[in-house]
Design an enzyme around this catalytic site. Structure first.
Site, PDB file in Angstrom:
ATOM      1  N   GLY A  91      20.462  47.613  30.841  1.00  9.57           N
ATOM      2  CA  GLY A  91      21.463  47.793  30.675  1.00  9.57           C
ATOM      3  C   GLY A  91      21.484  49.249  30.056  1.00  9.57           C
ATOM      4  CD  GLN A  92      17.453  51.144  29.943  1.00  6.91           C
ATOM      5  OE1 GLN A  92      17.794  49.828  30.959  1.00  6.91           O
ATOM      6  NE2 GLN A  92      16.143  50.504  30.196  1.00  6.91           N
ATOM      7  N   GLY A 100      15.871  56.507  24.158  1.00  5.80           N
ATOM      8  CA  GLY A 100      16.243  55.145  24.082  1.00  5.80           C
ATOM      9  C   GLY A 100      15.905  54.496  22.502  1.00  5.80           C
ATOM     10  CD  GLU A 101      10.631  52.591  21.800  1.00  9.40           C
ATOM     11  OE1 GLU A 101      10.670  51.584  20.673  1.00  9.40           O
ATOM     12  OE2 GLU A 101      10.473  53.009  22.853  1.00  9.40           O
ATOM     13  CE  LYS A 136      10.425  66.263  24.130  1.00  9.10           C
ATOM     14  NZ  LYS A 136      10.967  67.225  23.586  1.00  9.10           N
ATOM     15  N   GLY A 137      11.400  60.060  26.150  1.00  7.88           N
ATOM     16  CA  GLY A 137      12.277  58.617  26.502  1.00  7.88           C
ATOM     17  C   GLY A 137      13.767  58.928  25.211  1.00  7.88           C
TER      18      GLY A 137
END
Lengths: 334, 160, 455, 264
Positions: free
Chosen positions: A47-48, A291-292, A288-289
């Site tokens: 869903g991201q 999401g978290e 970079k990531g």
């Protein structure tokens, strides 16, 4: 009764990937006879927006509009191995694999175009609109549609590429803990402003101002989705959520969305998102990531704001009205 | 096991099926009729993903027995676009980037549609109340609230 | 959202065609029309429904299991117990050599947490499977259970998991993952103030709107297609292959559109038993967690306890930081040994501290096994670290934001786990936060940069 | 056995069918269908009644009669029941309010049953085929009640004499930390001449705060005067502990919220 106001700050960093297991992802890219591009993966979209981002990365690399790219994922019969969608690794690891595969496909595409145009492949460039042209002489051009047709039916070339991105496994050194558990780091700083009802312990988060540094916002609207939703989840973690409200006692665990508490649409803080971009050396287009990390800084920022408001420290999550009220009562009796 | 007939209108089309007695409308729609737009997020009435409109009212299809819907007029998100043209709510959800995983989206849109059908110019508070039975875990709700407000404005401009 | 392009403008290439563009999501039209296909939107004729009989006890020996009444129940096609699972004891991370195998697919002789899977019932309808599940008789001898991590680590505590032999995960470094950098005791001796504080969290559920599950269909050629909402296709396929002792070539996994994960769908729990059911019955099988199962049975984010001891100077420099982290794995490892050591590398946070000592423990208790969640190994640590930073600032009478500038890591700084800092941007985030939140800091901090000359 | 639904046009026939083992009455479905979905196999048969009289709202001469199948949404939008709208709107989200019924709410275990709290404060009468029962007696014996409720009756309160508060963690919809309903009569100078206070979540079902009611008599609604009533609010309560809040917390904040409701 008094409603008391406070604010708190927190700053964090967040690692991308899970190198302590070896962190591979593969991608395949090929063109159809009419110059559309298929990206084949086994990566999962939670869903991201994994699929959309991979399409944009492939399109940018090949030099075509995003709507010329189709992403086929996640089917283990067709998609090559991906470690999985976790550890903020999806965009970074799969994106790098897609770039590598797309570059290889692009090279073949340019070679075919060079043969058609009777020039050197190194003299060619894409215009981003679906055409290949001679650098400095854009009137000499050929459409990618025609290049793909030629490759398939005339020249017997496969416009395709293979991508493999592996961060080799890091083994922690036993005594010192020397290790490389991840690659690039994203950053954030959040300031939260709260009101605390000192008779009930209820907290209202008035505003959160989040500054996130994420390397590169590959699709700013989708980055915004993640960051806004993540900020909400951070506040939710700070004040509401647990499956065991009386931990370590196992009783009274919630079993539905009524009992498992999360902020509702009537509980939303006024949320501001500011994004900085310091491209990472090894990320796809510097990404970079995000999401978290976006759900982390709100938790301590809210905790610190509660202290600022009412002078009690709640060092146990979640920071429930009960914990605040107990602390306030201990403060007045103590 | 005893089968019972059910007959209702779904998005304007007549539907008739034999189902097992006690089947929820959600399961009947998904498994028998093939409309998988209502989602089963909890089967408890606590998430709203299965929301449908029955005779003009928002209802939870997971807690509604299909047999009680005989003769009803049922609407789901799958029937919202007309002639391939998206409903203003659907358009607004797209434009506002109000979907992420998408699982809550059909239920959200049904809840919003009932609101706009009755309250063409809702306040933010009205929207919040209308969506209050629907859980979203991805977006933090704000983009969804904005999408509904945008759709309402688009609707009222069209009407004017 | 505001993109502040003035930061790091010198190192960023703009003007790309597709990257950096707010393209509409290609999956959203499917979402708003209800056409997007999730795993549970696949329906097959003759599909069976799997319901799990679960342990009502936190810790118990299983004396006997009687499935005879359940098997006779109308509409029941098959009942599965541990005996039916070819390789019943497994652990997910064995693929990256993190062992031992410590978890049963279906309980064998013992249950170690309330809710553990014991018997799987396959019925023609959900109702038939539920009714039959209620007829399974399991005779338990209840054992003492331990729920508190500190209690679990004490000698004489009930042993949660015999495959480990003690209530913590044994790393090659011993009972915990260690990071040692500088001389932490010397740092404390030098410090103007020492502050030791303890932080705690309880488990958190991912709570995706779509519950964990899969639908398995026999392909008719000895292969099985598993439609699943796993977050990791091959992790799941490869573990299923081990558990079922089937060549991976017999397994076909289809996924990719998931109704939210947040780390909750990285465990390999529903797929192997559903595939086994399809294999043994020759029929499609659906195994979807109920919302209750999602909330209390699926792995949560681990509860953590974090103890931080800091030595700080009056001028604001942190000179020593000792962190002891405890991760409550619950009864089985799943991903927790990884999360605990990821935490070891994350401390002491984004700050440059010359003397650091880190111990992180992965502890077993008789609760729902925990696993990965958004911010795995980091989220609770960040809570602890950043509340600690606030306390330290107030302890020495300094503005909490300015205090962070003093300690913020910058390019080239050596981290405790011995990686040089690259691409730092903490300072710039704080500078922008200072402006955005109207939280002024001294000009010298606004003039700082994550760059270091020559770095 | 599957789950079978039996539909009757009369309450009398449905009552007869309800005597069979494993049979439950289907109202709005928010309790019984949920239980069936979650694997409660003790119910094999559901009974419902289509008599339109069960969905009727009658207001006449200051008396209200709500059919048991009247939904929370129907109450909330009924112009003559404006005084009760806050209590009806306190139940669930919009879809739940279109389904949840007056009758069903009387059986909802804490932390649910906010409308029943209002009915207790209103001293409602519970109507079945067998006759009428005061709500307190009904609530005390509801676990063994087998007769279908057909209606509830009560005197319509004036808007200013009925007060309702639901405290929840999640807004606007969350379930109750506690709920409070108060029916107050006051003399011309504002002195309380009668009070009924009902509490939700202070036991496994709605209960009255009798000590607080007594202490409120003769008071004006001013902080100093109501203090004894607030101090007495917790007398006789046994709050529930659940994932929303502990018994301790509920007991602690009850006087705070009662005070705010009375002074607000």
């Amino acid at each position: 009764m008094a409603i008391r106001r406070g604010r708190g700050v927190a700053a964090i960093n967040y690692p991308t990937g899970m190198n302590l297991g070896g962190d591979p992802t593969q991608a395949l890219v090929h063109s159809t006879p009419t110059g559309n591009f298929m990206v084949t993966l086994s990566s999962v979209d939670l869903g991201q927006g994994m699929k959309q981002i991979m399409a944009q990365i492939c399109a940018e690399t090949i030099g075509v509009p995003t709507d010329r790219v189709v992403v086929d994922t996640a089917d283990t019969d067709t998609g090559p191995h991906c470690m999985g969608t976790f550890a903020s690794r999806g965009t970074h690891r799969a994106g790098n694999a897609v770039i590598q595969a797309a570059k290889e496909a692009r090279q073949v595409m340019l070679e075919v175009a060079a043969e058609e145009l009777e020039v050197n492949a190194s003299d060619l460039e894409t215009d981003g609109q679906g055409n290949i042209q001679v650098k400095g002489a854009p009137q000499k051009s050929i459409s990618i549609f025609d290049v793909a047709l030629s490759a398939h039916f005339k020249r017997g070339r496969s416009i395709s590429g293979r991508g493999m991105f592996l961060i080799p496994r890091s083994y922690p050194e036993k005594e010192t803990g020397a290790m490389k558990p991840s690659t690039c780091y994203a950053h954030a700083c959040t300031v939260a402003e709260v009101e605390v009802d000192d008779e009930t312990g209820e907290v209202t988060v008035l505003t959160v101002k989040n500054v996130f540094e994420i390397g590169r916002a590959l699709n700013p609207k989708m980055v915004e989705q993640q960051l806004v939703g993540g900020s909400w989840m951070g506040i939710s973690h700070a004040l509401y959520e647990t499956t065991e409200p009386y931990y370590p006692n196992r009783d009274h665990g919630g079993t539905d969305f009524n009992q498992y508490l999360m902020p509702g649409p009537g509980d939303l803080a006024q949320t501001e998102i500011i994004v900085l971009e310091r491209p990472s050396a090894d990320g796809p287009f510097g990404a970079k990531g995000p999401g978290e990390m976006c759900a982390n800084p709100q938790i301590p920022a809210v905790a610190n704001a509660v202290f600022d408001a009412v002078g009690v420290r709640i060092d146990t999550l979640p920071i429930t009205p009960e914990r605040i009220l107990r602390a306030l009562k201990a403060q007045t009796t103590g | 096991m005893a089968k019972v007939p059910v007959q209702f209108t779904l998005n304007g089309a007549e539907k008739a099926e034999f189902i097992e007695s006690g089947t929820t409308l959600l399961n009947a729609l998904r498994d028998k009729i093939g409309d998988t737009s209502p989602k089963g997020g909890c089967h408890q009435g606590t998430c709203g993903a299965c929301s449908v409109i029955i005779d003009g009212e928002l209802r939870l299809s997971c807690l509604t027995l299909a047999e009680t819907c005989n003769g009803a007029d049922i609407k789901t998100t799958a029937g919202l676009a007309e002639g391939g043209v998206l409903h203003p709510l659907q358009r607004a959800f797209l434009d506002a980037f109000a979907t992420q995983c998408g699982f809550c989206t059909p239920g959200m849109i049904m809840a919003a549609k009932v609101l706009l059908d009755r309250t063409p110019n809702p306040s933010r508070e009205d929207v919040v109340e209308a969506l209050s039975g629907n859980i979203c875990r991805c977006t933090g709700y704000e983009p969804i609230i904005q999408a509904v407000l945008v759709a309402a404005r688009a609707n009222s401009q069209n009407a004017a | 959202m505001e993109l502040r392009k003035d930061y790091f403008a010198d190192v960023r290439k703009d003007g790309l065609h597709e990257i950096g563009q707010p393209r509409p999501r290609l999956d959203s039209p499917g979402h708003v029309t209800g056409k997007t296909a999730y795993f549970a939107d696949r329906n097959f004729p003759g599909m069976l429904h799997l319901k799990m009989v679960r342990s009502p006890h936190h810790h118990a020996r299983i004396r006997s299991i009687d499935t005879s009444e359940a098997e006779k129940h109308p509409g029941v096609v098959r009942v599965l117990t541990a005996r039916d699972v070819p390789h019943n004891v497994y652990t997910i991370l064995i693929l990256i050599q993190i062992g031992p195998e410590d978890e049963t697919v279906l309980a064998d002789g013992k249950v170690r947490w309330k809710g553990e899977a014991v018997v799987a019932v396959l019925g023609e309808t959900e109702r038939a499977a539920q009714e039959a599940a209620a007829k399974v008789k399991v005779d338990y001898e209840v054992l003492p259970a331990v729920f508190d991590m500190e209690e679990a680590l004490k000698p004489g505590a009930p042993l949660v998991n015999e495959y480990h032999g003690q209530n913590y995960y044994l790393y090659d470094s011993g009972e915990c993952r260690k990071v040692r950098f500088g001389d932490v005791e010397a740092g404390f001796a030098q410090a103007d103030h020492i502050l030791e504080q303890s932080y705690q969290s309880s488990p958190i559920e991912h709570a995706p709107t779509e519950t964990t599950g899969c639908v398995v269909a026999p392909e008719g050629n000895d292969r099985f297609t598993c439609y699943t909402n796993t977050q990791a296709m091959f992790f799941t396929l490869d573990n299923a292959s081990i558990i079922l002792q089937m060549p991976g070539s017999k397994l076909h996994f289809v996924g990719g559109t998931v109704g939210g994960g947040f780390g909750g769908k990285v465990d390999v729990i529903v797929e192997p038993i559903a595939i086994l059911g399809a294999k043994l019955t020759g029929r499609p099988v659906s195994f979807v967690y109920s919302r209750e199962e999602e909330m209390q049975i699926s792995s949560p984010r681990a509860a953590e306890k974090v103890v931080i001891k800091d030595g700080v100077m009056r001028d604001g420099r942190i000179v020593a930081r000792k962190v002891t982290g405890y991760t409550d794995a619950g009864a089985y490892s799943r991903h927790s040994p990884y999360g605990a050591q990821k935490g070891a590398a994350h401390y002491p946070g984004p700050y440059t501290i010359p003397n650091v000592w880190i111990d992180t423990y992965c502890v077993y208790t008789n609760r729902t096994p925990s696993s990965a969640m958004r911010g795995f190994g980091v989220t609770i640590g960040d809570f602890a670290l950043e509340v600690q930073m606030d306390k330290l600032a107030r302890l020495i009478g300094m503005d909490p934001l300015e205090f962070r500038f003093i300690n913020a890591y910058r390019d080239g700084d050596m981290k405790a786990h011995r990686q040089p800092t690259e691409g730092a941007a903490l300072i710039e985030c704080m500078q922008e936060a200072s402006r955005a939140a109207n939280w002024p800091v001294a000009e010298k901090y606004m003039a700082m940069s994550s760059y270091r000359k020559g770095a | 056995m599957s789950l079978a639904l039996q539909t009757f046009s009369s309450v009398k026939d449905a009552n007869a069918a309800l005597q069979a083992a494993g049979t439950r009455y289907l109202g709005g479905g928010t309790l019984v269908v949920r239980a069936a979905n979650e694997g409660d196999v003790s119910t094999s048969s559901l009974v419902r009644v289509t008599d339109p009289g069960l969905s009727r709202i009658a207001v006449a001469d200051g008396d209200v009669r709500l059919g048991a199948s009247v939904t929370m949404a129907a109450i909330a939008r009924h112009p003559e029941l404006a005084a009760l709208a806050p209590a009806a709107r306190a139940v669930g989200g919009p879809a739940i309010r279109n389904m949840a019924t007056v009758g069903g709410n009387l059986f909802a275990p804490a932390p649910y049953g906010d409308f029943a709290v209002a009915l207790l404060a209103l001293d409602a009468t519970i109507v079945t085929e067998d006759g009428e029962t005061p709500i307190e007696a009904f609530l005390a014996s509801r676990d063994t009640s087998r007769a279908i409720i057909t209606a509830v009756g009560f005197a319509l309160p004036k808007v200013e004499s009925f007060r309702f508060l639901k405290v929840s963690r999640v807004k606007p919809k969350g379930v109750s930390v506690l709920s409070i309903a108060v029916v107050l009569e006051r003399t011309a100078d504002g002195t309380v001449s009668s009070a009924r206070i009902a509490l939700g979540c202070m036991a496994d079902r709605p209960i009255r705060a009798i000590a607080a009611e007594k202490a409120l008599l003769g008071c004006k609604l001013a902080p100093g005067e109501i203090a004894p009533a607030l101090a007495a609010a917790g007398e006789g309560v046994a709050p529930i502990t659940d994932p929303i809040a502990s018994a301790w917390y509920r007991a602690e904040v009850l006087p705070v919220h009662l005070g705010r409701l009375l002074l607000g």
